[in-house]
Design an enzyme around this catalytic site. Structure first.
Site, PDB file in Angstrom:
ATOM      1  CE1 TYR A   1     -27.773 -18.105  39.558  1.00 20.15           C
ATOM      2  CE2 TYR A   1     -29.264 -19.048  37.929  1.00 20.15           C
ATOM      3  CZ  TYR A   1     -28.319 -18.111  38.285  1.00 20.15           C
ATOM      4  OH  TYR A   1     -27.923 -17.172  37.373  1.00 20.15           O
TER       5      TYR A   1
ATOM      6  CG  HIS B   1     -22.038 -18.640  37.107  1.00 17.15           C
ATOM      7  ND1 HIS B   1     -22.941 -19.282  37.919  1.00 17.15           N
ATOM      8  CD2 HIS B   1     -22.559 -17.405  36.919  1.00 17.15           C
ATOM      9  CE1 HIS B   1     -23.960 -18.488  38.200  1.00 17.15           C
ATOM     10  NE2 HIS B   1     -23.743 -17.329  37.611  1.00 17.15           N
TER      11      HIS B   1
END
Length: 322
Positions: free
Chosen positions: A56, A112
């Site tokens: 992000y 992730h």
């Protein structure tokens, strides 16, 4: 009707720590100052869980907001994730997150995706090294003062089954796409039976206009929300939490941030209606529209070299398995 009380519910993880039922997910603004203010506002409103990731690009803002919030670090659960190009060196990945966050420790460090890349970003197939089992073995060595817990994201019964055959530490968390059009009616109990807590992302529809359009405006949901005097968004979050999962809605709106932490208790009949809504509407996977994650290999569209069957999302006939 008065507003429901702030949700202070927390779920006990398999390492003895607790995770709040509602957290703040990926924020909806690229303005660093506005982002910081949103996180500070959330913490001062009552949030005690922040979910972020290296991908992000906002870990530094998250850490600064935590330090400037006035809320003790020990009262906040911080979750972050490392990307596929660091599967070969997870210790380095943790060091990067700690540096960016400028915090002494993270509460939960997540893989992730199960797929790995080379350090320069080339996709590796499911059996190429480092496999997610090899990556997990590296993660197990990190558990301690600077990394209190480890977990995974976007794992299915298939990938978890392989991982658990080799793991000496059971993941504390599996963070997965979870909403009314992808309710994971098999995956959630599978995780819970094995002591793995489920965090759901995309519960309000995420980046998908299809999912959002149904979850926030379809009469199947709005009529139930009206019954409880809440918004369809609150209904969706309440449904997920009542199933024993943590939600991490993303918003940069102060009003919605305040609303998202106030949940209602649903009757079992209404829970059942939401659980079955996908049968009347459609099954929909938000991941399918994340085009930057999909690449073409061997003449077919793959998620960084993996197929839906590799993930365990579907069988060879295209039947959904989660």
């Amino acid at each position: 009707m008065t507003a429901p009380p702030i949700c202070t519910k927390a779920f006990k993880l398999n390492n003895g720590t607790y995770m709040p039922a509602v957290g703040l997910g990926r924020l909806g603004t690229s303005d660093a100052k506005a982002l910081e203010e949103s996180i500070v506002h959330a913490l001062q409103t009552g949030y005690r869980l922040i979910d972020t990731a290296q991908y992000y690009g906002i870990e530094s803002v998250v850490g600064r907001a935590i330090r400037n919030s006035g809320v003790p670090r020990s009262a906040i659960t911080v979750v972050t994730k490392f990307w596929g190009n660091l599967h070969h060196d997870v210790a380095a990945a943790l060091a990067i997150s700690l540096r960016e966050l400028d915090l002494d420790y993270v509460d939960v460090f997540l893989m992730h995706w199960p797929w790995a890349m080379t350090p320069d970003g080339k996709p590796l197939r499911i059996h190429e090294s480092p496999t997610f089992v090899e990556t997990w073995r590296q993660m197990e060595k990190l558990v301690g003062e600077t990394c209190r817990g480890i977990g995974v994201c976007n794992f299915t019964q298939k990938t978890l089954g392989v991982l658990l055959e080799h793991a000496t530490i059971v993941p504390v968390v599996n963070q997965v796409e979870l909403h009314a059009l992808n309710p994971c009616l098999r995956l959630v109990p599978y995780c819970q039976e094995r002591g793995i807590h489920v965090m759901g992302w995309g519960t309000l529809g995420g980046d998908s206009q299809v999912a959002k359009g149904h979850i926030l405006t379809d009469k199947r949901f709005t009529s139930i929300a009206q019954k409880y005097g809440c918004s369809p968004g609150t209904l969706s979050l309440s449904w997920a939490v009542q199933r024993g999962t943590t939600v991490i809605p993303k918003s940069s709106s102060a009003t919605r941030i305040a609303q998202n932490i106030r949940l209602v208790t649903l009757e079992e009949d209404d829970m059942a209606k939401i659980n079955s809504a996908h049968r009347e509407i459609e099954l929909h996977r938000i991941c399918n529209i994340h085009h930057l994650l999909w690449i073409k290999l061997d003449g077919r569209r793959t998620l960084q070299g993996w197929t839906e069957v590799d993930f365990g999302w579907e069988d060879e006939q295209g039947n959904w398995l989660t």
